[in-house]
Design a protein around this motif. Structure first.
Motif, PDB file in Angstrom:
ATOM      1  N   ALA A  18      15.299  10.892   1.804  1.00 60.00           N
ATOM      2  CA  ALA A  18      16.413  10.298   1.706  1.00 60.00           C
ATOM      3  C   ALA A  18      16.265   8.559   1.935  1.00 60.00           C
ATOM      4  O   ALA A  18      16.025   8.083   3.105  1.00 60.00           O
ATOM      5  CB  ALA A  18      17.628  10.569   2.604  1.00 60.00           C
ATOM      6  N   MET A  19      16.392   7.811   0.928  1.00 54.87           N
ATOM      7  CA  MET A  19      16.008   6.414   1.004  1.00 54.87           C
ATOM      8  C   MET A  19      17.086   5.579   1.518  1.00 54.87           C
ATOM      9  O   MET A  19      16.645   4.339   2.199  1.00 54.87           O
ATOM     10  CB  MET A  19      15.972   5.808  -0.454  1.00 54.87           C
ATOM     11  N   GLY A  20      18.346   5.795   1.645  1.00 57.47           N
ATOM     12  CA  GLY A  20      19.221   5.004   2.044  1.00 57.47           C
ATOM     13  C   GLY A  20      19.414   3.843   1.227  1.00 57.47           C
ATOM     14  O   GLY A  20      18.925   3.926   0.005  1.00 57.47           O
ATOM     15  N   SER A  21      20.148   2.719   1.643  1.00 56.74           N
ATOM     16  CA  SER A  21      20.507   1.563   0.930  1.00 56.74           C
ATOM     17  C   SER A  21      19.454   0.592   0.596  1.00 56.74           C
ATOM     18  O   SER A  21      19.534  -0.486  -0.183  1.00 56.74           O
ATOM     19  CB  SER A  21      21.884   1.142   1.094  1.00 56.74           C
ATOM     20  N   ASP A  22      18.497   0.574   1.468  1.00 57.55           N
ATOM     21  CA  ASP A  22      17.372  -0.589   1.496  1.00 57.55           C
ATOM     22  C   ASP A  22      16.308  -0.123   0.707  1.00 57.55           C
ATOM     23  O   ASP A  22      15.269   0.398   1.116  1.00 57.55           O
ATOM     24  CB  ASP A  22      17.263  -0.839   2.847  1.00 57.55           C
ATOM     25  N   ARG A  23      15.987  -0.368  -0.521  1.00 55.95           N
ATOM     26  CA  ARG A  23      15.114  -0.209  -1.658  1.00 55.95           C
ATOM     27  C   ARG A  23      13.833  -0.998  -1.083  1.00 55.95           C
ATOM     28  O   ARG A  23      12.729  -0.467  -1.400  1.00 55.95           O
ATOM     29  CB  ARG A  23      15.409  -0.505  -3.062  1.00 55.95           C
ATOM     30  N   ARG A  24      13.892  -2.038  -0.132  1.00 55.61           N
ATOM     31  CA  ARG A  24      12.622  -2.520   0.198  1.00 55.61           C
ATOM     32  C   ARG A  24      11.665  -1.543   1.109  1.00 55.61           C
ATOM     33  O   ARG A  24      10.610  -1.864   1.060  1.00 55.61           O
ATOM     34  CB  ARG A  24      13.064  -3.694   1.044  1.00 55.61           C
ATOM     35  N   LYS A  25      12.202  -0.747   1.702  1.00 56.32           N
ATOM     36  CA  LYS A  25      11.503   0.275   2.405  1.00 56.32           C
ATOM     37  C   LYS A  25      10.520   1.296   1.476  1.00 56.32           C
ATOM     38  O   LYS A  25       9.813   1.873   1.864  1.00 56.32           O
ATOM     39  CB  LYS A  25      12.195   1.109   3.225  1.00 56.32           C
ATOM     40  N   LEU A  26      10.914   1.079   0.102  1.00 57.22           N
ATOM     41  CA  LEU A  26      10.075   1.893  -0.819  1.00 57.22           C
ATOM     42  C   LEU A  26       8.581   1.630  -0.648  1.00 57.22           C
ATOM     43  O   LEU A  26       7.807   2.409  -0.584  1.00 57.22           O
ATOM     44  CB  LEU A  26      10.693   2.009  -2.194  1.00 57.22           C
ATOM     45  N   GLN A  27       8.492   0.376  -0.825  1.00 56.18           N
ATOM     46  CA  GLN A  27       6.901  -0.147  -0.840  1.00 56.18           C
ATOM     47  C   GLN A  27       6.106   0.518   0.598  1.00 56.18           C
ATOM     48  O   GLN A  27       5.032   0.905   0.592  1.00 56.18           O
ATOM     49  CB  GLN A  27       6.678  -1.546  -0.963  1.00 56.18           C
ATOM     50  N   ARG A  28       6.769   0.346   1.831  1.00 55.73           N
ATOM     51  CA  ARG A  28       6.233   1.048   2.964  1.00 55.73           C
ATOM     52  C   ARG A  28       5.890   2.498   2.757  1.00 55.73           C
ATOM     53  O   ARG A  28       4.862   2.884   3.563  1.00 55.73           O
ATOM     54  CB  ARG A  28       7.199   0.620   4.103  1.00 55.73           C
ATOM     55  N   LEU A  29       6.928   3.037   1.980  1.00 59.42           N
ATOM     56  CA  LEU A  29       6.961   4.453   2.117  1.00 59.42           C
ATOM     57  C   LEU A  29       5.676   5.010   1.335  1.00 59.42           C
ATOM     58  O   LEU A  29       4.821   5.921   1.210  1.00 59.42           O
ATOM     59  CB  LEU A  29       8.038   5.136   1.447  1.00 59.42           C
ATOM     60  N   LEU A  30       5.535   4.221  -0.054  1.00 64.54           N
ATOM     61  CA  LEU A  30       4.604   4.332  -0.925  1.00 64.54           C
ATOM     62  C   LEU A  30       3.097   3.944  -0.399  1.00 64.54           C
ATOM     63  O   LEU A  30       2.265   5.114  -0.439  1.00 64.54           O
ATOM     64  CB  LEU A  30       4.536   3.551  -2.040  1.00 64.54           C
ATOM     65  N   ALA A  31       3.017   3.216   0.612  1.00 63.29           N
ATOM     66  CA  ALA A  31       1.848   2.978   1.246  1.00 63.29           C
ATOM     67  C   ALA A  31       1.428   4.232   2.248  1.00 63.29           C
ATOM     68  O   ALA A  31       0.219   4.492   2.505  1.00 63.29           O
ATOM     69  CB  ALA A  31       1.852   1.685   2.208  1.00 63.29           C
ATOM     70  N   LEU A  32       2.290   4.750   2.994  1.00 61.46           N
ATOM     71  CA  LEU A  32       2.403   5.941   3.704  1.00 61.46           C
ATOM     72  C   LEU A  32       1.803   7.158   2.780  1.00 61.46           C
ATOM     73  O   LEU A  32       0.925   7.868   3.386  1.00 61.46           O
ATOM     74  CB  LEU A  32       3.591   6.274   4.535  1.00 61.46           C
ATOM     75  N   VAL A  33       2.476   7.248   1.759  1.00 62.69           N
ATOM     76  CA  VAL A  33       1.940   8.396   0.984  1.00 62.69           C
ATOM     77  C   VAL A  33       0.690   8.083   0.441  1.00 62.69           C
ATOM     78  O   VAL A  33      -0.298   9.239   0.389  1.00 62.69           O
ATOM     79  CB  VAL A  33       3.046   8.570  -0.604  1.00 62.69           C
ATOM     80  N   ARG A  34       0.260   7.057   0.152  1.00 60.70           N
ATOM     81  CA  ARG A  34      -1.198   6.754  -0.131  1.00 60.70           C
ATOM     82  C   ARG A  34      -2.002   6.956   0.816  1.00 60.70           C
ATOM     83  O   ARG A  34      -3.393   7.454   0.735  1.00 60.70           O
ATOM     84  CB  ARG A  34      -1.309   5.113  -0.581  1.00 60.70           C
ATOM     85  N   ASP A  35      -1.586   6.559   1.927  1.00 56.75           N
ATOM     86  CA  ASP A  35      -2.620   6.960   3.291  1.00 56.75           C
ATOM     87  C   ASP A  35      -2.729   8.363   3.403  1.00 56.75           C
ATOM     88  O   ASP A  35      -3.795   8.936   3.779  1.00 56.75           O
ATOM     89  CB  ASP A  35      -2.089   6.268   4.346  1.00 56.75           C
ATOM     90  N   ALA A  36      -1.842   9.118   3.203  1.00 61.63           N
ATOM     91  CA  ALA A  36      -1.734  10.483   3.568  1.00 61.63           C
ATOM     92  C   ALA A  36      -2.360  11.380   2.374  1.00 61.63           C
ATOM     93  O   ALA A  36      -3.248  12.135   2.744  1.00 61.63           O
ATOM     94  CB  ALA A  36      -0.425  10.966   3.764  1.00 61.63           C
ATOM     95  N   LYS A  37      -2.178  10.816   1.222  1.00 55.36           N
ATOM     96  CA  LYS A  37      -2.541  11.725   0.001  1.00 55.36           C
ATOM     97  C   LYS A  37      -3.397  11.123  -0.719  1.00 55.36           C
ATOM     98  O   LYS A  37      -4.169  11.779  -1.715  1.00 55.36           O
ATOM     99  CB  LYS A  37      -1.324  11.850  -0.994  1.00 55.36           C
ATOM    100  N   GLY A  38      -4.051   9.795  -0.426  1.00 54.03           N
ATOM    101  CA  GLY A  38      -4.952   9.152  -1.174  1.00 54.03           C
ATOM    102  C   GLY A  38      -4.569   8.506  -2.551  1.00 54.03           C
ATOM    103  O   GLY A  38      -5.253   7.699  -3.182  1.00 54.03           O
ATOM    104  N   SER A  39      -3.316   8.646  -2.887  1.00 52.45           N
ATOM    105  CA  SER A  39      -2.690   7.967  -4.116  1.00 52.45           C
ATOM    106  C   SER A  39      -1.211   8.517  -4.076  1.00 52.45           C
ATOM    107  O   SER A  39      -0.700   9.166  -3.332  1.00 52.45           O
ATOM    108  CB  SER A  39      -3.448   8.499  -5.669  1.00 52.45           C
ATOM    109  N   HIS A  40      -0.675   7.930  -5.190  1.00 49.50           N
ATOM    110  CA  HIS A  40       0.895   8.262  -5.400  1.00 49.50           C
ATOM    111  C   HIS A  40       0.983   8.248  -6.739  1.00 49.50           C
ATOM    112  O   HIS A  40       0.264   7.607  -7.560  1.00 49.50           O
ATOM    113  CB  HIS A  40       1.802   7.141  -4.635  1.00 49.50           C
ATOM    114  N   ASP A  41       2.213   8.770  -7.030  1.00 46.45           N
ATOM    115  CA  ASP A  41       2.598   8.906  -8.484  1.00 46.45           C
ATOM    116  C   ASP A  41       3.769   8.188  -9.090  1.00 46.45           C
ATOM    117  O   ASP A  41       4.098   8.430 -10.182  1.00 46.45           O
ATOM    118  CB  ASP A  41       2.902  10.495  -8.933  1.00 46.45           C
TER     119      ASP A  41
END
Length: 102
Positions: free
Chosen positions: A74-97
């Motif tokens: 659940a993203m909440g109202s602050d879309r700026r957190k998306l980039q931090r989340l994508l970085a975590l996904v990339r760290d955990a999975k090696g990439s994102h889609d």
């Protein structure tokens, strides 16, 4: 085929706090184990695919039932957190889609 899906807050993923799932679990652990990861927009409840496109395509093409561990964040109202989340996904999975829409 067992279907397991969790929804956790963006804050629990970014901080590594326990997630509000049926059984408390570390949100980052759920991220590491998920086959498919979506961000959920708060206003529209629309799912945005962050990871797992290949898995979903394989399931769609296959005649053999295949399960997937799905994590919805659940993203909440602050879309700026998306980039931090994508970085975590990339760290955990090696990439994102995730692909930004124009």
């Amino acid at each position: 085929m067992e279907r397991r899906s969790f929804i956790v807050s963006i804050e629990s993923v970014l901080t590594g706090a326990p997630a509000g799932t049926p059984a408390p679990a570390d949100a980052r652990r759920l991220l590491n184990h998920a086959d498919v990861i979506y961000a959920v927009e708060s206003e529209t409840q629309q799912d945005i695919l962050l990871y797992g496109k290949a898995k979903l395509e394989r399931i769609a093409r296959s005649d053999i039932p295949e399960g997937a561990r799905v994590l919805r964040i659940a993203m909440g109202s602050d879309r700026r957190k998306l980039q931090r989340l994508l970085a975590l996904v990339r760290d955990a999975k090696g990439s994102h889609d995730y692909a930004e829409t124009a």
